[in-house]
Design an enzyme around this catalytic site. Structure first.
Site, PDB file in Angstrom:
ATOM      1  N   CYS A  79     -12.034 -25.366  -4.639  1.00  0.00           N
ATOM      2  CA  CYS A  79     -10.859 -25.067  -3.825  1.00  0.00           C
ATOM      3  C   CYS A  79     -10.791 -23.585  -3.504  1.00  0.00           C
ATOM      4  O   CYS A  79     -10.949 -22.738  -4.381  1.00  0.00           O
ATOM      5  CB  CYS A  79      -9.597 -25.502  -4.570  1.00  0.00           C
ATOM      6  SG  CYS A  79      -8.090 -25.235  -3.617  1.00  0.00           S
ATOM      7  N   CYS A  82      -7.583 -20.965  -5.114  1.00  0.00           N
ATOM      8  CA  CYS A  82      -7.593 -20.180  -6.360  1.00  0.00           C
ATOM      9  C   CYS A  82      -9.016 -19.738  -6.661  1.00  0.00           C
ATOM     10  O   CYS A  82      -9.682 -20.327  -7.498  1.00  0.00           O
ATOM     11  CB  CYS A  82      -7.057 -21.003  -7.529  1.00  0.00           C
ATOM     12  SG  CYS A  82      -5.279 -21.266  -7.488  1.00  0.00           S
ATOM     13  N   TYR A 329       6.895  -2.941  12.121  1.00  0.00           N
ATOM     14  CA  TYR A 329       6.424  -4.309  11.820  1.00  0.00           C
ATOM     15  C   TYR A 329       7.405  -4.963  10.822  1.00  0.00           C
ATOM     16  O   TYR A 329       6.995  -5.461   9.773  1.00  0.00           O
ATOM     17  CB  TYR A 329       5.010  -4.299  11.238  1.00  0.00           C
ATOM     18  CG  TYR A 329       4.016  -3.460  12.005  1.00  0.00           C
ATOM     19  CD1 TYR A 329       3.284  -3.995  13.068  1.00  0.00           C
ATOM     20  CD2 TYR A 329       3.782  -2.134  11.656  1.00  0.00           C
ATOM     21  CE1 TYR A 329       2.360  -3.217  13.767  1.00  0.00           C
ATOM     22  CE2 TYR A 329       2.859  -1.346  12.349  1.00  0.00           C
ATOM     23  CZ  TYR A 329       2.155  -1.901  13.398  1.00  0.00           C
ATOM     24  OH  TYR A 329       1.241  -1.121  14.075  1.00  0.00           O
ATOM     25  N   ASP A 399       4.460  -1.660   7.709  1.00  0.00           N
ATOM     26  CA  ASP A 399       3.878  -2.814   7.014  1.00  0.00           C
ATOM     27  C   ASP A 399       3.134  -3.660   8.042  1.00  0.00           C
ATOM     28  O   ASP A 399       3.586  -4.734   8.437  1.00  0.00           O
ATOM     29  CB  ASP A 399       4.996  -3.621   6.339  1.00  0.00           C
ATOM     30  CG  ASP A 399       4.460  -4.752   5.471  1.00  0.00           C
ATOM     31  OD1 ASP A 399       3.224  -4.887   5.357  1.00  0.00           O
ATOM     32  OD2 ASP A 399       5.269  -5.507   4.902  1.00  0.00           O
ATOM     33  N   CYS A 426      -1.418  -5.450   3.298  1.00  0.00           N
ATOM     34  CA  CYS A 426      -2.014  -6.641   2.688  1.00  0.00           C
ATOM     35  C   CYS A 426      -3.541  -6.579   2.778  1.00  0.00           C
ATOM     36  O   CYS A 426      -4.210  -7.539   2.403  1.00  0.00           O
ATOM     37  CB  CYS A 426      -1.479  -7.910   3.351  1.00  0.00           C
ATOM     38  SG  CYS A 426      -1.833  -8.010   5.128  1.00  0.00           S
TER      39      CYS A 426
END
Length: 468
Positions: A79, A82, A329, A399, A426
Site C-alpha cells: 500500500c 503508509c 495562498y 503557504d 509541504c
C-alpha cells in the site's frame, strides 16, 4: 560485473532518500530500494538502470537493520498509503529532519544552517480526519496470491486504495490504521452491502457501474462523523436504502452525502450532491475557531498536528497588536483566523473561488472582523496595487502548493522587503529553491519540520526569515 535490468542483487541499505526509499551502493552506483530501512541487508531486483543510479524492487529482507520494525498493517508492503510503517517512529522523525537538511544544503546552498529536530505527532496512527477510498472492479493481487497454485481472480468488488502507480487496480483493504477504526468498518460494511444487493462497482475503462468512492470524515474536537458516497449515477432509491442500512449499523454517523460524478474524471468530487441524512457538513475547530466542513471542502487532514504547525508559524511571525499581516495562498482561511487575534488586520489571498467563499463564511461565523480575503492568482494580484490598497505589511506568511512560489511572487517579496517573513511548505525541495533567492534579501533564522503525516515520507516545514 556490469549491472543490468532484471538482475537480482544483495544490498546493504546505508541511508534514506527523498520519498522514503532506501539507498544502497554497488560498485559506486547508488541504488534506490523502497520498503527498506538503513541497516537492512536485502535481496532486490533491478527494475531501472540509468547512468548515475538504479532503482530496484525489494524481493526479500535477509536481515533487518536496527530501525526496522514489524508493520502494524498487513497491507504495508503493497500500500502506498503508509510507505514507512516498517520504520520505528523515532527514526522516521530523524529521517524527515535529514531530508529537509539535505534540501537546504544541496538545493538551497545553506551549508551552515542546522534544521531543527522534527516535531512529532502524539498520535502516529489513526491521525487522519479524512480517508478517501476508491471502488473498482479489479483488485491488486499480492505476490502471495499470484504464486498460489490455484487460480485467483482479480475481478471483484474491490474497495480500498489504489495500488501505487496503478489507476486501474484497487488494493482491496482488509484493515487500515490511518483513521479511526470506524472508518474502515464503514468501508467494509458498504462493500458487503453492495455485494449482497448486486450494486456494481464503477468500471473506469468502460464507464459502467455505480459505486465510485467512499469518503469518511470525522471531527477531532466533536463527535461529528460524515460518510460521503460517490456514485456514477443518480439513483436515490438505492442510495436511501444504503443510507438507512448505514444508520442502523452505525447510529453515530451524523450526516450522509451522495456526490454524483457522472463524468470520466476520476475525482471523488461529484458534479452535484444530495444530502441523505443530517446537515450535510461536520464541525471541527483549530485554535478555538470553528469550521463547517462540507463534503468537498478542504481542511487540514491532521487537525491536532495542524494546530502545532500553526503555533510554530505564529511564534515565528512574532506578531504585534498593530501589525498588518498578509497570508498568501490562504485557502479556506484557517491560518488567517488563527493569526487574527495577534494582529491588527490580516489580508488573505487565494485563487480558488470555493476556498475564498469558505474563508469569508468562516470569518463571519466566528465573528472575526479584522480579516479580509482577496481572490486572484498570486502572481497577478500580489503586487504594488494590493499594497497601495491595503498598506505595506509588517509580516507575510506564505503557504504555497507543492510546486512552491511563482518566480514573480519571489521577486516581489524581495522587492517589498517586509520586516518578517514566514514560509510554510509541504515540499522542502521547492522551499529550499525559493529560500535560496529570498536569502539575497532575508536572513534564514530557523527551519522547523513538523510531522503531519506519520508512516509516510511527507513532511511540513516552517522557515523563519527576517529582513537584513
Amino acid at each position: 560485473m556490469k549491472l543490468k535490468k532484471g538482475a537480482d542483487v544483495e544490498l546493504k541499505i546505508e541511508s534514506t532518500a527523498f520519498k522514503g526509499k532506501g539507498i544502497a551502493k554497488l560498485n559506486g552506483l547508488a541504488i534506490f530500494v523502497p520498503n527498506t530501512a538503513p541497516g537492512d541487508r536485502v535481496e532486490a531486483r533491478i527494475i531501472k538502470k540509468k547512468k548515475n543510479h538504479a532503482e530496484a524492487k525489494l524481493l526479500k529482507v535477509l536481515e533487518g537493520g536496527p530501525k526496522r520494525i514489524e508493520p502494524r498493517c498487513g497491507h504495508a508492503k503493497m500500500c502506498g498509503g503508509c510507505s514507512w510503517q516498517h520504520v520505528d517512529y523515532a527514526s522516521q522523525l530523524e529521517f524527515k529532519q535529514s531530508q529537509v537538511q539535505d534540501h537546504m544544503e544541496r538545493i538551497g546552498g545553506f551549508k551552515e544552517l542546522e534544521v531543527e529536530p522534527t516535531i512529532g505527532c502524539e498520535q502516529p496512527f489513526y491521525y487522519r480526519n479524512k480517508m478517501e477510498y476508491s471502488i473498482g472492479h479489479k483488485k491488486w493481487l499480492s505476490r502471495e496470491e499470484i504464486e498460489r497454485d490455484e487460480y485467483v481472480s482479480d475481478r471483484c468488488f474491490a474497495a480500498g486504495l489504489h495500488a501505487p502507480g496503478r489507476f486501474d487496480k484497487i488494493l482491496n483493504l482488509n484493515e487500515c490504521h490511518l483513521q479511526e477504526p470506524i472508518s474502515y468498518e464503514i468501508l467494509d460494511f458498504i462493500r458487503s452491502y453492495c455485494t449482497e444487493n448486486d450494486i456494481s462497482p464503477f468500471n473506469r475503462i468502460d464507464n459502467e457501474g455505480f459505486m465510485r468512492n467512499v469518503v469518511v470524515r470525522n471531527s477531532y474536537h466533536t463527535d461529528d462523523l460524515m460518510v460521503n458516497i460517490v456514485t456514477y449515477k443518480d439513483d436515490q432509491e438505492t442510495m436511501q436504502k444504503m443510507s438507512n442500512a448505514l444508520l442502523d449499523k452505525f447510529p453515530q454517523i451524523t450526516t450522509i452525502i451522495n456526490n454524483v460524478n457522472d463524468t470520466k474524471s476520476p475525482t471523488a468530487v461529484g458534479r452535484y450532491e444530495k444530502v441523505l441524512h443530517g446537515p450535510g457538513y461536520i464541525v471541527d475547530s483549530i485554535g478555538g475557531y470553528n469550521f463547517n466542513i462540507d463534503a468537498n471542502a478542504f481542511f487540514q487532514t491532521n487537525t491536532g498536528q495542524a494546530e502545532r504547525l500553526y503555533e510554530v508559524a505564529r511564534s515565528f511571525a512574532d506578531l504585534q497588536p498593530d501589525d498588518l499581516l498578509y497570508d498568501l495562498y490562504c485557502g479556506v482561511g484557517t491560518l488567517s483566523l488563527f493569526m487574527s487575534e495577534k494582529a491588527e488586520k490580516v489580508i488573505g489571498i487565494e485563487n480558488v473561488d470555493v476556498a475564498i467563499e469558505n474563508a469569508r463564511a468562516n470569518a463571519k461565523s466566528n465573528g472575526v472582523e479584522n480579516v479580509e480575503f482577496v481572490k486572484g492568482d498570486m502572481k497577478d494580484v500580489f503586487n504594488q496595487s494590493i499594497v497601495a490598497e491595503h498598506g505595506k505589511p509588517d509580516c507575510i506568511i506564505t503557504d504555497p502548493p507543492r510546486s512552491g512560489m511563482h518566480p514573480d511572487v519571489v521577486e516581489y517579496l524581495k522587492h517589498l522587503e517586509v520586516p518578517k517573513l514566514v514560509y510554510v511548505s509541504c515540499n522542502s525541495s521547492t522551499m529550499a529553491r525559493d529560500l535560496k533567492e529570498l536569502n539575497k534579501v532575508y536572513d534564514i533564522l530557523e527551519v522547523q519540520p513538523v510531522d503531519m503525516f506519520p508512516q509516510t515520507y511527507h513532511i511540513e516545514t516552517v522557515a523563519n526569515l527576517r529582513l537584513r
